[in-house]
Design a protein around this motif. Structure first.
Motif, PDB file in Angstrom:
ATOM      1  N   GLN A  20       0.816  -1.222   0.000  1.00 14.52           N
ATOM      2  CA  GLN A  20       0.000   0.000   0.000  1.00 14.52           C
ATOM      3  C   GLN A  20       0.849   1.271   0.000  1.00 14.52           C
ATOM      4  N   PHE A  21       2.130   1.165   0.355  1.00 15.74           N
ATOM      5  CA  PHE A  21       3.020   2.329   0.406  1.00 15.74           C
ATOM      6  C   PHE A  21       3.947   2.430  -0.809  1.00 15.74           C
ATOM      7  N   LEU A  22       3.884   1.450  -1.697  1.00 14.22           N
ATOM      8  CA  LEU A  22       4.810   1.428  -2.827  1.00 14.22           C
ATOM      9  C   LEU A  22       4.451   2.462  -3.877  1.00 14.22           C
ATOM     10  N   GLN A  23       5.492   2.966  -4.544  1.00 11.95           N
ATOM     11  CA  GLN A  23       5.363   3.977  -5.587  1.00 11.95           C
ATOM     12  C   GLN A  23       6.118   3.513  -6.838  1.00 11.95           C
ATOM     13  N   PRO A  24       5.819   4.141  -7.979  1.00 13.90           N
ATOM     14  CA  PRO A  24       6.592   3.817  -9.187  1.00 13.90           C
ATOM     15  C   PRO A  24       8.087   3.993  -8.937  1.00 13.90           C
ATOM     16  N   GLN A  25       8.854   3.105  -9.507  1.00 16.28           N
ATOM     17  CA  GLN A  25      10.313   3.084  -9.448  1.00 16.28           C
ATOM     18  C   GLN A  25      10.871   2.592  -8.109  1.00 16.28           C
ATOM     19  N   ASP A  26      10.008   2.065  -7.229  1.00 17.82           N
ATOM     20  CA  ASP A  26      10.531   1.441  -6.015  1.00 17.82           C
ATOM     21  C   ASP A  26      11.230   0.143  -6.389  1.00 17.82           C
ATOM     22  N   VAL A  27      12.346  -0.118  -5.706  1.00 19.18           N
ATOM     23  CA  VAL A  27      13.140  -1.320  -5.946  1.00 19.18           C
ATOM     24  C   VAL A  27      13.257  -2.072  -4.632  1.00 19.18           C
ATOM     25  N   LEU A  28      12.781  -3.316  -4.637  1.00 18.08           N
ATOM     26  CA  LEU A  28      12.843  -4.177  -3.465  1.00 18.08           C
ATOM     27  C   LEU A  28      13.749  -5.357  -3.783  1.00 18.08           C
TER      28      LEU A  28
END
Length: 154
Positions: A20-28
Motif C-alpha cells: 500500500q506504500f509502494l510507488q513507481p520506481q521502487d526497488v525491493l
C-alpha cells in the motif's frame, strides 16, 4: 525493522501491507536461501497491488511482468546470472519504469542495482520450517520513510 511471521499466510499479509506504500520506481531486493519465502512475499505484494494473476517464480524466465494492478510489478529472479551478471538484461529500464521492481538473489547483479533500495531478508527458523524472520534494511531516504510508514501500521 524486523518481523517474525509464523507461516506463509503471514508472510503474504506483511507484503500486502507494504504494497500500500509502494510507488513507481521502487526497488525491493529479496534475499534468502532457497525456500525462504521470496516468491511467497512477492505473491503478497502482487495481491496488495491488486494483481489477480497467479504469481510464479521467474527462475527460468528471469523476469515476469504483471501489469494489471495499481502499479506494474516486475518480478526478477537473477539466480541464474551468478556467473555472468545482469549487464545485458536492461535492468535499469525496469528500475526507471512506472512500476515496482522486485529482485530475488540481488547479490548476483549488485553492480547493476540503483543506489537506493529496500533490502528485505527472509531468514528461515532452524527449529520451525514455517516460521521466518523478515528484516527490512532501507538504503536511502525514500526507503527509510517507507519502512517507517510500514512500522506505523503494525
Amino acid at each position: 525493522m524486523e518481523f517474525i511471521v509464523e507461516n506463509a499466510e503471514q508472510t503474504k499479509q506483511l507484503a500486502q501491507k507494504l504494497a500500500q506504500f509502494l510507488q513507481p520506481q521502487d526497488v525491493l531486493l529479496l534475499d534468502g536461501d532457497l525456500g525462504a519465502g521470496k516468491t511467497t512475499f512477492t505473491k503478497g505484494l502482487a495481491s496488495g497491488l491488486g494483481i489477480k494473476k497467479n504469481v510464479k517464480s521467474p527462475t527460468f524466465t528471469l523476469i515476469r511482468e504483471y501489469q494489471e494492478g495499481r502499479l506494474p510489478l516486475y518480478h526478477m529472479d537473477v539466480y541464474r546470472l551468478e556467473e555472468t551478471g545482469g549487464a545485458d538484461l536492461g535492468l535499469e529500464e525496469y528500475f526507471n519504469a512506472d512500476g515496482v521492481s522486485v529482485v530475488e538473489w540481488s547479490q548476483f547483479v549488485a553492480e547493476d542495482l540503483p543506489d537506493t533500495y529496500l533490502l528485505i531478508k527472509l531468514l528461515k527458523d532452524p527449529t520451525n520450517d514455517d516460521k521466518r524472520q523478515i528484516i527490512f534494511e532501507p538504503t536511502g531516504a525514500r526507503y527509510e520513510k517507507l519502512v517507517a510508514e510500514l512500522g506505523n501500521v503494525n
